[in-house]
Write an enzyme that holds these catalytic residues in place. Sequence first.
Site, PDB file in Angstrom:
ATOM      1  CE1 TYR A  97      39.679  42.392  49.135  1.00 30.91           C
ATOM      2  CE2 TYR A  97      39.303  44.756  48.285  1.00 30.91           C
ATOM      3  CZ  TYR A  97      39.640  43.242  48.020  1.00 30.91           C
ATOM      4  OH  TYR A  97      39.906  42.736  46.909  1.00 30.91           O
ATOM      5  CB  SER A  98      39.416  48.592  49.374  1.00 31.93           C
ATOM      6  OG  SER A  98      39.446  49.652  48.262  1.00 31.93           O
ATOM      7  CB  ALA A  99      39.796  52.757  51.700  1.00 33.87           C
ATOM      8  CG  HIS A 150      39.469  46.825  44.599  1.00 33.28           C
ATOM      9  ND1 HIS A 150      40.815  46.697  45.057  1.00 33.28           N
ATOM     10  CD2 HIS A 150      38.846  47.812  45.182  1.00 33.28           C
ATOM     11  CE1 HIS A 150      40.869  47.438  46.130  1.00 33.28           C
ATOM     12  NE2 HIS A 150      39.597  47.955  46.198  1.00 33.28           N
TER      13      HIS A 150
END
Length: 540
Positions: free
Chosen positions: A215-217, A455
């Site tokens: 997820y995300s980074a 997010h």
Amino acid sequence: MDSGLSYTSAPYTLDSPELGSINGLVLSRLSRPAIHYFGGIPYALPPLGPFRFRRPRPLPLHYRYGTKSNPGNFTGNCAVCPQPAWLNSRNEEAWNEDCLHLNVYIPAGTAPKDGWPVFFYIHGGFLQWGNPNMTAESIAHLLDDSALRCIIVQPAYRLNAFGFIASAELQKEAVLDGHATGNMGFWDQRMALEWTHSSIKAFGGNPGNITVGGYSAGSHSTFQQLAHELYFVPDDKAVIKRVIMWSNGPGVQAKGIFEQQKQFDELLTVLGIPSDLPREEKLQRLRETPAKAIIDSQAKMSITEFRATTDDAFISPETMAHINSGDFARRMKRRGMKLMNGECRDEHNLYRTWRSAKNSYDGVYTRLCADYPEIAVSRYLEDCCGESKTLPSGMKDWQDLFGYAYANLQVHCLERGFHRALVIHGLQPGKDLLRYRIEWRADCCGYPPEWGVTHATDMAIWFWYPGLTTKDKQTLKPWNEALAAFIHGNDVKWGTNGVREARRLRSDGKTDAWDDNRWDEGIHVWNLLNGEDDILKSRL
């Protein structure tokens, strides 16, 4: 948590000829075992002292974690890499640079004939903060109460300066070591992935059925792991079968050493390390600097974010060119790889909170240059604001623009360009490429309601949070079943036709196929930043 979903824990020992004897936990509900858990298992040697800022070192051949008379104890969590605060939360007591550990969660019960499928999950945090230490109870709920039945492996890896600093000084040292500089955090992830491939059979897993996701980074890291495997790992050594990229994408071509040098020099200046020292002494003093001083210095810098480096060892200088030419898609197709990738509707609301830009054009410019090559930032902001550097209509202030820009560059726009290239060159939408859009949020997502479907609010969906209501679970059941099928390697009934369509979870809880109204914008920004212009290729 519903009392019917409460879990109790008890000791559990695994005896393995390959790994030795290790103590973990068994978590049970109503006296029925749900999962086995092992936390904080080392996958590499400690990156301490002279090994700070160097690539990870593998454990010795035939390394054992314990014996029957003296089992290794792995009932806790991974160590946490030193890191800046997130939402004013900073737990220095948990910091430890010896953090190259991972957590393993195994469903109880009889494994499939070939072993449990494996989900190798990379945590997020902008590559600056975060850790893999979800509670064993929450993962027990996911694996026990939902359709997903697989082993989950969550690695810790080095973050911020410890994981992503790069410079000519480090490059020279790395060449002498026979390596390249930078991307230590990505090399950590790769070593953890290789450990998983070689060791997961001891836990009942199938090393031939590994999905890598994040997820995300962690999603951006997943892209880098995918690209690395496609271009630096031969077919017969490949590990990854499928890829999940939640709320992040390929971004732009990573900075080269020339731009990274500016950050290295700024860090040394803030730390009071003279720039005219010999290379060896600079690095020695940097390695002797306490972790807290390195973390605290980042808030005093203009280039605050430590990110990936184009090094031609982990990251090819031609990554975006390979995507545009179709070679990337063809390699995925040849290896039978499938991708799940998508977004939340309001990604920008969380993005604007992380080291938010000063409220001016120059503030946004400087802040974005901390993450991206300056030529990309210049082109993007000129496209948004024109030569007059005027705040675009619809933006409340410059910090609002920063949130939208960050979200577009990390998620919305550059994902779409990536998707188009994959489909043009052979991946089948709705089968090989599963695009999604989330417009619904659970009350238990943990973020302010005014942020909307931002997010990370969809983490409650993918990880089947214990706080989901019965009605929530009914809404999410088709998504959870699709995720389970994808990780198991089964066909997924995604319900979309054509690359412009994405499977959507609407705000009313209904699922449909969404005709993407941001498609043209995404393609425009991709072409602007990742087109064929040689000036955007990073210089080594």
